[in-house]
Design an enzyme around this catalytic site. Structure first.
Site, mmCIF file in Angstrom:
data_model
loop_
_atom_site.group_PDB
_atom_site.id
_atom_site.type_symbol
_atom_site.label_atom_id
_atom_site.label_comp_id
_atom_site.label_asym_id
_atom_site.label_seq_id
_atom_site.Cartn_x
_atom_site.Cartn_y
_atom_site.Cartn_z
ATOM 1 N N SER A 1 0.829 -1.219 0.000
ATOM 2 C CA SER A 1 0.000 0.000 0.000
ATOM 3 C C SER A 1 0.858 1.261 0.000
ATOM 4 O O SER A 1 2.015 1.244 0.417
ATOM 5 C CB SER A 1 -0.900 0.028 1.236
ATOM 6 O OG SER A 1 -1.719 -1.105 1.302
HETATM 7 N N1 SAH Z 1 -0.691 -4.868 4.350
HETATM 8 C C1 SAH Z 1 -0.099 -5.149 3.067
HETATM 9 C C2 SAH Z 1 -1.036 -4.780 1.933
HETATM 10 C C3 SAH Z 1 -1.057 -5.852 0.911
HETATM 11 S S1 SAH Z 1 -2.344 -5.734 -0.305
HETATM 12 C C4 SAH Z 1 1.251 -4.457 2.920
HETATM 13 O O1 SAH Z 1 1.569 -3.583 3.737
HETATM 14 O O2 SAH Z 1 2.015 -4.825 2.016
HETATM 15 C C5 SAH Z 1 -3.642 -6.706 0.385
HETATM 16 C C6 SAH Z 1 -3.316 -8.119 0.786
HETATM 17 O O3 SAH Z 1 -4.549 -8.743 1.195
HETATM 18 C C7 SAH Z 1 -2.743 -9.002 -0.321
HETATM 19 O O4 SAH Z 1 -1.547 -9.568 0.111
HETATM 20 C C8 SAH Z 1 -3.826 -10.068 -0.536
HETATM 21 O O5 SAH Z 1 -3.308 -11.340 -0.895
HETATM 22 C C9 SAH Z 1 -4.488 -10.112 0.827
HETATM 23 N N2 SAH Z 1 -5.859 -10.671 0.833
HETATM 24 C C10 SAH Z 1 -6.816 -10.554 -0.122
HETATM 25 N N3 SAH Z 1 -7.942 -11.204 0.241
HETATM 26 C C11 SAH Z 1 -7.688 -11.754 1.473
HETATM 27 C C12 SAH Z 1 -8.457 -12.545 2.387
HETATM 28 N N4 SAH Z 1 -9.709 -12.920 2.127
HETATM 29 N N5 SAH Z 1 -7.866 -12.920 3.553
HETATM 30 C C13 SAH Z 1 -6.598 -12.543 3.862
HETATM 31 N N6 SAH Z 1 -5.815 -11.798 3.030
HETATM 32 C C14 SAH Z 1 -6.353 -11.401 1.852
#
Ligand code: SAH
Length: 213
Positions: A64
């Site tokens: 993000s």
């Molecule tokens: N907090 C992360 C943001 C990553 S983007 C950072 O700082 O890098 C969002 C993330 O949510 C992705 O890695 C994606 O695989 C995950 N995600 C999507 N759907 C999900 C679900 N149902 N349960 C858990 N994680 C999920």
């Protein structure tokens, strides 16, 4: 894995940018000034690590924007020592910010590739979550509930009920709600049965995927 004076200088600039964009929480800014964000990204993007931008990580996901991470952390508003649940571990950058704030962090990721990568990486640079969980964020993580705060880092088409149920009274769920773009939404649990809702503008996240996708 190096963190140089150049990186530190770039982080100082990033913190100034975040302040200009309205981030005021000193602890959040301090956390961002300490965490080597470039190490959370693939080498081809390292030159851009301290721009306030989102970038691809593995498995078609993104790290993000620093502003988004800062804003969500500020809205979560949990005191040192509190227990938090993060949905969407991804690169682990948001996890690291929560750990810098002295929180006990549980974080769930549904992509196995990312889960394995981040589980190895975070301790390597000194960040120890209480638990990184491979699973589905829609159901939360009941065995450690209730939490002092829950933060969802992917765009949720609707608000999963189990996440509201896993909040302590007084705690907040910070969740971007929507499909193509999302409204940053905060639910505060005001009693066993009541929640207060506030909104904080538009954001863009990768989707919170349901299990069959
Ligand atoms: N907090 C992360 C943001 C990553 S983007 C950072 O700082 O890098 C969002 C993330 O949510 C992705 O890695 C994606 O695989 C995950 N995600 C999507 N759907 C999900 C679900 N149902 N349960 C858990 N994680 C999920």
């Amino acid at each position: 894995m190096k963190d140089t004076f150049t990186h530190q200088g770039l982080r100082k600039k990033l913190v100034e940018t975040l302040q200009k964009k309205g981030i005021m929480n000193k602890e959040v800014l301090l956390a961002i000034s300490k965490i080597p964000r470039h190490l959370f990204m693939d080498s081809s993007f390292v030159a851009h690590a301290y721009a306030d931008k989102a970038f691809p990580i593995a498995a078609d996901q993104t790290i993000s924007h620093p502003y988004t991470v800062a804003r969500q952390t500020e809205l979560l508003d949990v005191k040192k020592g509190g227990k938090v649940l993060e949905i969407g571990t991804g690169s682990g950058y948001q996890t690291a910010v929560l750990l810098e704030l002295g929180l006990k962090v549980y974080s769930i990721e549904r992509q196995n590739e990312l889960f394995k990568k981040t589980k190895l990486f975070l301790p390597k640079i000194g960040y120890r979550a209480k638990q990184l969980i491979f699973g589905d964020g829609y159901i939360g993580y009941k065995s450690e509930a209730p939490y002092d705060g829950i933060v969802v880092t992917a765009g949720a088409p609707f608000v999963p009920k189990p996440l509201l149920a896993q909040l302590k009274v007084g705690a907040r769920l910070v969740i971007p709600v929507g499909d193509a773009s999302q409204i940053m939404t905060v639910f505060t649990r005001t009693s066993e049965t009541e929640f207060e809702k506030e909104t904080f503008g538009e954001f863009k996240f990768v989707p919170l995927l349901e299990d069959k996708n």
